[in-house]
Enzyme design. Structure first.
Site, PDB file in Angstrom:
ATOM      1  N   GLU A  95       0.817  -1.221   0.000  1.00 58.88           N
ATOM      2  CA  GLU A  95       0.000   0.000   0.000  1.00 58.88           C
ATOM      3  C   GLU A  95       0.851   1.271   0.000  1.00 58.88           C
ATOM      4  O   GLU A  95       0.970   1.961   1.034  1.00 58.88           O
ATOM      5  CB  GLU A  95      -0.952   0.022   1.206  1.00 58.88           C
ATOM      6  CG  GLU A  95      -1.971  -1.106   1.180  1.00 58.88           C
ATOM      7  CD  GLU A  95      -3.138  -0.908   2.149  1.00 58.88           C
ATOM      8  OE1 GLU A  95      -4.193  -1.531   1.951  1.00 58.88           O
ATOM      9  OE2 GLU A  95      -2.985  -0.099   3.084  1.00 58.88           O
ATOM     10  N   GLU A 133      -6.404  -8.054  -0.266  1.00 57.74           N
ATOM     11  CA  GLU A 133      -6.818  -8.020   1.133  1.00 57.74           C
ATOM     12  C   GLU A 133      -8.292  -7.647   1.204  1.00 57.74           C
ATOM     13  O   GLU A 133      -8.755  -6.799   0.448  1.00 57.74           O
ATOM     14  CB  GLU A 133      -6.037  -6.966   1.927  1.00 57.74           C
ATOM     15  CG  GLU A 133      -4.554  -7.210   2.077  1.00 57.74           C
ATOM     16  CD  GLU A 133      -3.884  -6.127   2.924  1.00 57.74           C
ATOM     17  OE1 GLU A 133      -2.652  -6.060   2.910  1.00 57.74           O
ATOM     18  OE2 GLU A 133      -4.611  -5.336   3.568  1.00 57.74           O
TER      19      GLU A 133
HETATM   20  C1  GLA Z   1      -4.078  -2.503   5.138  1.00 63.26           C
HETATM   21  C2  GLA Z   1      -2.691  -3.132   5.212  1.00 63.26           C
HETATM   22  C3  GLA Z   1      -2.616  -4.359   6.072  1.00 63.26           C
HETATM   23  C4  GLA Z   1      -3.441  -4.158   7.306  1.00 63.26           C
HETATM   24  C5  GLA Z   1      -4.861  -3.871   6.907  1.00 63.26           C
HETATM   25  C6  GLA Z   1      -5.774  -3.672   8.062  1.00 63.26           C
HETATM   26  O1  GLA Z   1      -4.798  -2.737   4.076  1.00 63.26           O
HETATM   27  O2  GLA Z   1      -2.190  -3.467   3.945  1.00 63.26           O
HETATM   28  O3  GLA Z   1      -1.265  -4.553   6.434  1.00 63.26           O
HETATM   29  O4  GLA Z   1      -2.946  -3.096   8.049  1.00 63.26           O
HETATM   30  O5  GLA Z   1      -4.903  -2.673   6.200  1.00 63.26           O
HETATM   31  O6  GLA Z   1      -7.079  -3.497   7.625  1.00 63.26           O
END
Ligand code: GLA
Length: 711
Positions: free
Chosen positions: A191, A342
């Site tokens: 991210e 995710e």
């Molecule tokens: C993000 C991050 C993860 C985690 C999630 C929690 O998307 O990439 O490492 O912190 O959020 O929702």
């Protein structure tokens, strides 16, 4: 930016539906055969082509525990894990001392449980030994504070020194796992979020500007720096914008940020590609709930094999339209199927109120992703670390190592994914309608909203929702995407229209497309300077009309026309026509004296197509009328047609078959009538004349034939 030429495009004739279906099937077969290598496959026949998985952090647990976790994953039909993206201090405990054996053992164990592996490069959270010895690798925020160790995202995305360390660890991983049969892909970092405002980055910005403008004269002219005596005599006088500034400077800085993240990523892609087999894909997980505009997602995904994003609801229930649109946005970054790297197993830990999705909603969310083109869905996370900043996050397994309530729902999803994998293999959503979203325009409006309530995402969804409610597949694409095959192209907030972009759009219209421009279109050129033609800039002539004046609204203005009556909020533009065949579709009612009875929407046939300009933010019901008119005018063909409220229909098209995914996002049972000849993928056998979908219920049907192998 180069624009793809537009092929011939005819308006819909009665026999066109059958010809259209045949054309689509033929086009898809050709497309799929040639252009999309199959990613996400390992050699294991038990790993299906539609993957369900989770983020797993073996470095946080005793090795003796791994087998039990992987067995529980296998029992839940999970077939992919992402590992390693936060494991730098375990992979390289001190500079140059690499410890990769544990990861190799974890991968072998996963393989034993028919679980493929995606390795995340650990560059989002550098180890303490690195940043304490090299503080220049830490980012500096807009207030000049240098970040510290103890969290993540503390690194400086532009720091050449940091990149040396990144490439070193990534090369070690790629050399070791680039030929590993169970490793199917790589995720670069995690991210990408915050840029840096340190002096080194400022120097790099100056060099970037110099490469772009060559001379200070051309920069000063593009940014009209005579204004407020901003004129630059030396490149190093140019600031890194922290809060506001010259719109030309702001836009170029955003482009610099995107290019800097791209080169940060490129360095790692090159390190991986040097050792890894081409079958291992490279992606990055895009955060910010999909819509964030820290940098240009189209630019960043150009160098990747597949796009992936992190799909979270956070607080409350799934917003079906917003989430569907974000999937279509993610699909549009590379114009191919994508991964949901995710998503939340019920709940998160970072929302104001971390509510949990209703029972069944996690399943509906997973199938919505697949319906919109996802070939994999991974939950964050498998199990929360016993300590650390995310102890409260949703997970599948509890601190004691046994399943949490959500585990059973995810296990059911996994079972269904296995059943549906063969049918979904080689299929993708195919749209007749596209919405153009560009980062230049988003940034330009964000820099100067002129109305604090101006909601670009809300307006996009006002264009998107009626299309989805009518059961149309929608592509959300960038400025340089080829426009062939789209009957209708919508551009809600295309604020920045350069001459090149105008040429691209006009070619599409002349060949038969219908282009509907929304408010604030074409106000700016590629330097974020005002287009001297007024709006919509280079498209004023073909439109046969223009914007005489725009008005930010703090109230409601009535509007009426052939398509109905309604209201306008946030923004209203007084339009005029200059061509005899430019038609006025709506006029404002009594308002501020300036808008009264003035055109709010105009439309004109151009070449074999049509250009329409809607200069107002309409109430949703009237917007629905406008969209339905434009779709009919453009000859958009019904895909499945109307279904019960709350039921979403997604269509994925393959070489010789089509898949329909039905999701009841409602809280009560819904009745869905079905045409004959559909095959029920999840329950087997031919479909009945209708189905009753339970609340949050899902059904998957196919027409046509496909190979029954799940991979
Ligand atoms: C993000 C991050 C993860 C985690 C999630 C929690 O998307 O990439 O490492 O912190 O959020 O929702």
């Amino acid at each position: 930016m180069n624009f793809a030429p537009v092929e011939k495009n005819r308006r819909a004739s009665p026999t066109s539906r059958r010809r259209y279906e045949k054309l689509i099937a033929f086009a898809v077969a050709a497309l799929l055969a040639t252009s999309f290598p199959v990613y996400g496959q390992n050699a294991d026949p038990n790993v299906p082509s539609l993957l369900l998985g989770a983020a797993w952090y073996p470095e946080q647990w005793p090795e003796s525990r791994w087998e039990a976790d992987l067995q529980l994953m296998e029992d839940a039909h999970l077939h992919v894990v992402r590992v390693g993206e936060f494991a730098w201090s375990t992979l390289e405990p001190s500079q140059g001392h690499y410890n990769l054996d544990w990861l190799a053992r974890a991968i072998r164990l996963a393989e034993k449980h028919h679980i493929a592996v995606v390795i995340g490069t650990p560059t989002d959270a550098p180890p303490a030994w690195l940043t304490s010895a090299h503080p220049e690798t830490l980012r500096v925020d807009a207030d000049g504070h240098r970040a510290e160790h103890g969290g993540r995202r503390q690194f400086n995305y532009a720091s050449p020194e940091y990149r040396v360390f990144c490439v070193a660890i990534v090369a070690q991983l790629a050399r070791r796992f680039g030929h590993d049969p169970d490793v199917i892909g790589w995720q670069i970092g995690n991210e990408y979020t915050d840029e840096s405002f340190d002096t080194g980055t400022r120097r790099l910005f100056h060099e970037w500007l110099q490469r772009k403008y060559k001379t200070l004269d051309s920069l000063n002219s593009a940014w009209t720096t005579a204004y407020w005596s901003q004129t630059y005599d030396r490149w190093d006088e140019i600031p890194l914008p922290t809060a506001g500034g010259n719109p030309g400077l702001l836009l170029d800085h955003k482009r610099f940020v995107s290019d800097t993240w791209r080169s940060f990523q490129r360095a790692q892609i090159d390190a991986i590609r040097k050792y890894a087999e081409p079958r291992q894909f490279i992606t990055t997980n895009i955060g910010g709930l999909g819509w964030s505009d820290n940098w240009d997602h189209y630019e960043i995904t150009r160098d990747l094999d597949i796009a992936s994003w992190d799909d979270y609801v956070g607080e409350g229930s799934l917003n079906v339209a917003r989430n569907g649109a974000m999937h279509d946005f993610a699909r549009g970054w590379k114009r191919q199927n994508f991964w949901v790297m995710e998503t939340q197993p019920g709940s998160v830990n970072w929302a104001p109120i971390n509510t949990t999705l209703d029972r069944g909603e996690t399943s509906a969310m997973a199938w919505q992703a697949v319906g919109h083109g996802a070939d994999a869905v991974l939950y964050w996370q498998w199990r929360d670390a016993l300590n650390g900043q995310e102890q409260y996050h949703g997970a599948l397994v509890g601190p004691d190592g046994t399943p949490l309530p959500i585990y059973s729902e995810i296990r059911d999803i996994g079972g269904d994914f296995e059943l549906a994998a063969a049918a979904l293999k080689g299929t993708k959503p195919m749209a007749q309608v596209a919405i153009v979203v560009t980062y230049d325009s988003r940034w330009a409006i964000d820099f100067q909203p002129h109305n604090k309530n101006y909601d670009q995402l809300g307006i996009l969804l006002d264009y998107y929702r009626p299309l989805r409610d009518a059961g149309y597949t929608v592509d959300i694409i960038g400025a340089d995407a080829p426009l062939d095959g789209y009957k209708l192209v919508l551009a809600p907030d295309l604020n920045v229209i350069s001459k090149d972009l105008a040429t691209h759009l006009l070619a599409y219209v002349q060949q038969g497309g219908h282009l509907l421009l929304g408010p604030r279109s074409g106000m700016k050129d590629e330097h974020n300077a005002l287009n001297v033609e007024r709006q919509p800039g280079p498209l004023v002539a073909p439109l046969g009309g223009r914007v005489e004046q725009y008005y930010a609204l703090d109230g409601i203005v009535p509007v009426a026309g052939a398509l109905g009556t309604g209201t306008v909020t946030q923004w209203a533009e007084q339009l005029s026509t200059s061509a005899p065949d430019a038609e006025v579709m709506f006029r404002y009612g009594k308002s501020n004296g300036w808008l009264d009875n003035q055109p709010a929407m105009i439309s004109r046939p151009v070449g074999r197509g049509r250009i329409s300009y809607l200069g107002a933010v309409l109430n949703p019901d009237l917007m629905r009328q406008v969209i339905s008119w434009a779709a009919t005018d453009a000859g958009v063909q019904a895909e499945f047609g109307q279904v019960a409220n709350g039921v979403e229909v997604c269509r994925r098209v393959g070489g010789s078959h089509t898949v329909y995914v039905f999701i009841n996002h409602g809280h009560t049972q819904a009745h869905v009538a079905l045409p004959s000849g559909l095959h029920d993928v999840l329950h087997g056998g031919e479909s009945a004349k209708a189905i009753d979908l339970a609340a949050q219920g899902v059904a998957v049907f196919t027409t046509g034939t496909y190979e029954s192998k799940a991979r």
